[in-house]
Scaffold this active site. Structure first.
Site, PDB file in Angstrom:
ATOM      1  N   ASN A  19       0.875  -1.174   0.000  1.00 31.84           N
ATOM      2  CA  ASN A  19       0.000   0.000   0.000  1.00 31.84           C
ATOM      3  C   ASN A  19       0.911   1.223   0.000  1.00 31.84           C
ATOM      4  OD1 ASN A  19      -1.809   2.045   0.478  1.00 31.84           O
ATOM      5  ND2 ASN A  19      -2.332   1.396   2.567  1.00 31.84           N
ATOM      6  N   TRP A  20       1.031   1.820  -1.162  1.00 33.14           N
ATOM      7  CA  TRP A  20       1.961   2.960  -1.273  1.00 33.14           C
ATOM      8  C   TRP A  20       1.406   4.250  -0.674  1.00 33.14           C
ATOM      9  CZ3 TRP A  20       4.298   2.570  -6.917  1.00 33.14           C
ATOM     10  CH2 TRP A  20       5.191   1.488  -6.947  1.00 33.14           C
ATOM     11  N   LYS A  21       0.121   4.243  -0.364  1.00 36.70           N
ATOM     12  CA  LYS A  21      -0.527   5.468   0.154  1.00 36.70           C
ATOM     13  C   LYS A  21      -0.277   6.622  -0.827  1.00 36.70           C
ATOM     14  CE  LYS A  21      -0.166   3.391   4.625  1.00 36.70           C
ATOM     15  NZ  LYS A  21      -0.107   3.512   6.062  1.00 36.70           N
ATOM     16  N   HIS A 105      -9.670   1.472   4.850  1.00 34.34           N
ATOM     17  CA  HIS A 105      -8.383   1.607   5.545  1.00 34.34           C
ATOM     18  C   HIS A 105      -8.551   2.544   6.749  1.00 34.34           C
ATOM     19  CE1 HIS A 105      -4.241   2.749   6.329  1.00 34.34           C
ATOM     20  NE2 HIS A 105      -3.902   1.629   5.714  1.00 34.34           N
ATOM     21  N   GLU A 107      -6.836   4.886   7.818  1.00 25.04           N
ATOM     22  CA  GLU A 107      -6.580   6.307   7.539  1.00 25.04           C
ATOM     23  C   GLU A 107      -7.812   6.960   6.915  1.00 25.04           C
ATOM     24  OE1 GLU A 107      -2.929   5.757   5.378  1.00 25.04           O
ATOM     25  OE2 GLU A 107      -1.928   5.222   7.247  1.00 25.04           O
ATOM     26  N   GLU A 177      -5.745  -4.681  10.663  1.00 26.60           N
ATOM     27  CA  GLU A 177      -4.751  -3.620  10.816  1.00 26.60           C
ATOM     28  C   GLU A 177      -5.016  -2.833  12.097  1.00 26.60           C
ATOM     29  OE1 GLU A 177      -2.738  -2.654   6.878  1.00 26.60           O
ATOM     30  OE2 GLU A 177      -4.367  -1.243   7.142  1.00 26.60           O
ATOM     31  N   GLY A 183       2.172   2.622  10.523  1.00 27.59           N
ATOM     32  CA  GLY A 183       3.120   3.708  10.317  1.00 27.59           C
ATOM     33  C   GLY A 183       3.801   4.167  11.592  1.00 27.59           C
ATOM     34  N   SER A 223       3.085  -1.892  10.278  1.00 22.57           N
ATOM     35  CA  SER A 223       4.543  -1.958  10.448  1.00 22.57           C
ATOM     36  C   SER A 223       5.111  -3.351  10.209  1.00 22.57           C
ATOM     37  CB  SER A 223       4.945  -1.433  11.827  1.00 22.57           C
ATOM     38  OG  SER A 223       4.512  -0.087  11.985  1.00 22.57           O
ATOM     39  N   GLY A 244       2.667  -1.067   4.242  1.00 23.94           N
ATOM     40  CA  GLY A 244       2.816   0.328   3.845  1.00 23.94           C
ATOM     41  C   GLY A 244       4.276   0.680   3.636  1.00 23.94           C
ATOM     42  N   GLY A 245       4.908   1.189   4.690  1.00 23.74           N
ATOM     43  CA  GLY A 245       6.285   1.674   4.612  1.00 23.74           C
ATOM     44  C   GLY A 245       7.248   0.739   3.886  1.00 23.74           C
TER      45      GLY A 245
HETATM   46  P1  PGA Z   1       2.592   0.402   7.539  1.00 26.19           P
HETATM   47  O1  PGA Z   1       1.162   0.591   6.817  1.00 26.19           O
HETATM   48  O2  PGA Z   1       3.131  -0.916   7.054  1.00 26.19           O
HETATM   49  O3  PGA Z   1       3.406   1.571   7.071  1.00 26.19           O
HETATM   50  O4  PGA Z   1       2.335   0.397   8.993  1.00 26.19           O
HETATM   51  C1  PGA Z   1       0.275  -0.477   6.684  1.00 26.19           C
HETATM   52  C2  PGA Z   1      -1.009   0.013   6.096  1.00 26.19           C
HETATM   53  O5  PGA Z   1      -1.416   1.133   6.409  1.00 26.19           O
HETATM   54  O6  PGA Z   1      -1.664  -0.676   5.286  1.00 26.19           O
END
Ligand code: PGA
Length: 267
Positions: A19-21, A105, A107, A177, A183, A223, A244-245
């Site tokens: 997930n590149w956001k 998600h 966010e 999640e 993050g 994470s 994500g990251g």
């Molecule tokens: P993260 O993000 O690996 O940077 O914690 C995961 C996500 O939001 O899907």
């Protein structure tokens, strides 16, 4: 020597989804996918998905063509078309070559006020269009501290899937999640991730029966990185990752794919 297939691999796929956001450019997407392609060839045991920003979709789909990398979006609108300035619908994504879409998600729940019932409408719209929704559920830190994680997650799963048939569920994936791990560098322990994933599967079982529930891949997100992926992916109810990251560099994403690929046959 042939490797015995794990019990759960008979029923469901291991999925490693990035997930590149709101990161990376179309050119970055092209370079990234070119580098990832040789690795994807070797990853027999897992499906690889890259959820890129809308604008990067055409380039990502073009570059990934002919490989085992599927392109996903990070959101879609609940309606198919209409006066919704700035929005993108599920049928539009399908036409662009997208296979998966992240829905609900944390966010989006936190920053855009997405509720469980809105998430449900998006899930239905995605399924109707032929997409594979990755439905995100998970608790906040406050909920965990108040010991209501399992109830919250059960409710999120049931509401998000209201009206989804057993046939449609086969195209669905759930991502657990925990909001406090996204993050932040904090990760749920493998035990915590498995506990909640097992509860998600039990909730699915009450609606769809044992057969329906065991076919659904449940991913962990929050994470996940090269250091903890192996342990998390070895859990019986954790069938992959939403990352994500660590999905923004081929080196770390590739290592997680490798870990998934090696882990599955040993489960
Ligand atoms: P993260 O993000 O690996 O940077 O914690 C995961 C996500 O939001 O899907």
């Amino acid at each position: 020597m042939s490797v015995a297939m794990p019990m759960n691999a008979k029923y469901r796929k291991t999925i490693i989804a990035g997930n590149w956001k709101m990161n990376l450019s179309p050119r970055d997407a092209r370079e990234f996918i070119r580098e990832l392609k040789p690795l994807a060839v070797q990853a027999k045991w897992c499906d690889i998905v890259l959820c890129v920003p809308y604008l990067q979709i055409p380039e990502a789909v073009r570059t990934a063509r002919g490989s085992r990398i599927a392109i996903g979006a990070q959101n879609c609108h609940q309606e198919t078309a209409g006066a919704y300035t700035g929005e993108i619908s599920a049928p539009m994504l399908v036409e662009a070559g997208v296979k998966y879409v992240i829905v609900g998600h944390s966010e989006r729940r936190r920053d855009f006020g997405e509720t469980d019932s809105l998430v449900n409408r998006k899930v239905l719209s995605a399924l109707k269009a032929g997409l594979r929704p990755i439905v995100c559920v998970g608790e906040t830190l406050e909920m965990r501290d108040n010991d209501i994680t399992l109830d919250v997650v059960r409710m999120q799963v049931k509401t998000a899937l209201r009206g989804v048939t057993r046939e449609e569920l086969r195209r669905g994936t759930i991502a657990y999640e925990p909001g406090w791990a996204i993050g932040t560098g904090y990760t749920a322990t493998a035990k915590q991730a498995n506990e909640v994933s097992a509860v998600i599967r039990a909730a699915l079982r009450t609606v769809y029966g044992a057969q329906g529930a065991r076919g659904v891949s449940i991913l962990y997100g929050g994470s996940m990185n090269t250091g903890n992926a192996r342990d998390l992916l070895a859990q019986p109810d954790v069938d992959g990752g939403l990352i994500g990251g660590a999905s923004m560099r081929t080196e770390s994403f590739g290592k997680i794919i490798e870990a998934a690929n090696q882990n599955v046959p040993q489960k």
